[in-house]
Design an enzyme around this catalytic site. Structure first.
Site: not given
Length: 390
Positions: A181, A325
């Site tokens: 991320e 995710e």
């Protein structure tokens, strides 16, 4: 002996020998193309889980080095999952002097050994480094990675060091995710740094599969902004999916939406038009954007449309697509939560998208979770069956 009988017997034995030879050749070929368990040598994944809050974001829920054991890997294999994503943090693996923390490295390598034993693939994900935290904005931190060239080279060096201890694992079973991320000021900032790190790893491991996600929390809409090297087929394009945050992170204390206590639903309007109109905690632009996206109802079709640009980008690049995710907190009403999971898994299966839910243990996990004692309880069978596509 009758000559005809002799010839027939000779032909018979010749055929047996020929068949035996062909069988030997076939077995040798299959052995070269397959692992001991009979799976192909290419790194292929379908459905997995994240081994979170172990070597990354350790919240002290259980003793650190017994949180994930061989029995956990065996259990995941028995359920039918085919891979795990293993988040690791710099501060868990390296001390402040830059030396490996031996117990942590030992357990990481042990986990990879267990994965090999049970024929599970593994993605080693560098989740948080000292110069970059994906949630720094909400936790009062500050990322220096994007402005400090020394920090950027340090990031590259971390992977050079990791490669030295991980390169012994077969490319068929272990892949790397260089950074979780990324939250860079621009997509180009991330593209430049990612490609620099990728180049360094490629010099050491040309065939290693690398997972790469888009800038700004690996959000699906930013996937088309990725600038990938040409002709590198050992890449997997990754995105994370937690939309809409008002649903998936309902009452989560680490989000700017933590003060909403109204009812949430899915499919349909996540919150009622009345609650949406009266929601006043919109001081930040981020919250305003999150609330704005709730003006229209959510369903499978809308989620599919959101993911479609990433699907098309991956198809154009001829690379696999992976949702590394996704998840929904159990603070959401159970039937609403399970309905959301069903739609996501259905889309992943229809589009051939590999996935790993967040997470194995923890409040997003595949176990029921005691939020008071902060402890995983018995397995959530209904959720597990959905995640396996059953």
């Amino acid at each position: 002996m009758n000559s005809i009988v002799f010839i027939r017997k000779a032909m018979h034995w010749r055929q047996i020998l020929k068949s035996t030879f062909l069988l030997t050749v076939c077995l040798a070929f299959l052995s070269s193309c397959h692992s001991k368990s009979g799976t192909t040598e290419k790194f292929v994944i379908h459905k997995g889980v994240n081994l979170s809050h172990w070597l990354s974001q350790d919240f002290g829920w259980e003793p650190k080095y017994t949180y994930i054991k061989e029995s956990d890997i065996k259990f995941l294999d028995s359920l039918g999952f085919d891979h795990v994503r293993i988040p690791i943090d710099e501060q868990e693996i390296w001390d402040e002097q830059g030396k490996f923390i031996e117990p942590a490295v030992k357990h990481l390598l042990a986990c990879l050994d267990w994965c090999l034993k049970y024929d599970l693939r593994a993605i080693v994900d560098l989740h948080i480094i000292r110069s970059h935290h994906f949630n720094a904005e909400n936790e009062g931190g500050h990322n220096t990675l994007w402005t400090d060239t020394v920090a950027q080279q340090h990031f590259v060096n971390l992977w050079i060091e990791l490669s030295k201890i991980l390169s012994k694992y077969p490319t068929s079973h272990v892949a790397y995710e260089l950074l979780n991320e990324a939250v860079a000021p621009t997509a180009d900032d991330w593209n430049q740094l990612f490609n620099k790190a990728l180049k360094a790893v490629r010099q050491l491991e040309p065939q290693r599969v690398i997972v790469v996600g888009a800038n700004m929390w690996q959000t699906v809409q930013n996937v088309p902004l990725l600038k990938l090297p040409e002709n590198d087929t050992n890449l997997i394009i990754s995105f994370h999916f937690y939309s809409p945050l008002m649903l998936t992170h309902y009452k989560a204390s680490w989000t700017p939406l933590k003060y909403f206590n109204g009812k949430v639903s899915y499919p349909g309007y996540i919150i009622s038009p009345t609650d949406l109109k009266n929601y006043s905690d919109t001081a930040s632009e981020a919250v305003r954007n999150m609330v704005q996206e709730l003006a229209e109802p959510y369903n499978k079709e809308r989620i599919h449309a959101m993911i479609k640009p990433a699907i098309e980008f991956a198809q154009n690049k001829k690379l696999p697509l992976y949702c590394g995710e996704f998840g929904c907190l159990p603070t959401v009403p159970r039937e609403v939560r399970l309905a959301y999971y069903r739609d996501l898994i259905s889309i992943f299966k229809e589009e051939g998208i590999a996935y790993a839910n967040w997470e194995y243990k923890g409040d997003f996990g595949i176990y029921f979770f005691d939020n008071v004692k902060l402890k995983s309880l018995e397995p959530d069978t209904a959720l597990i069956l959905i995640l396996l596509g059953n």
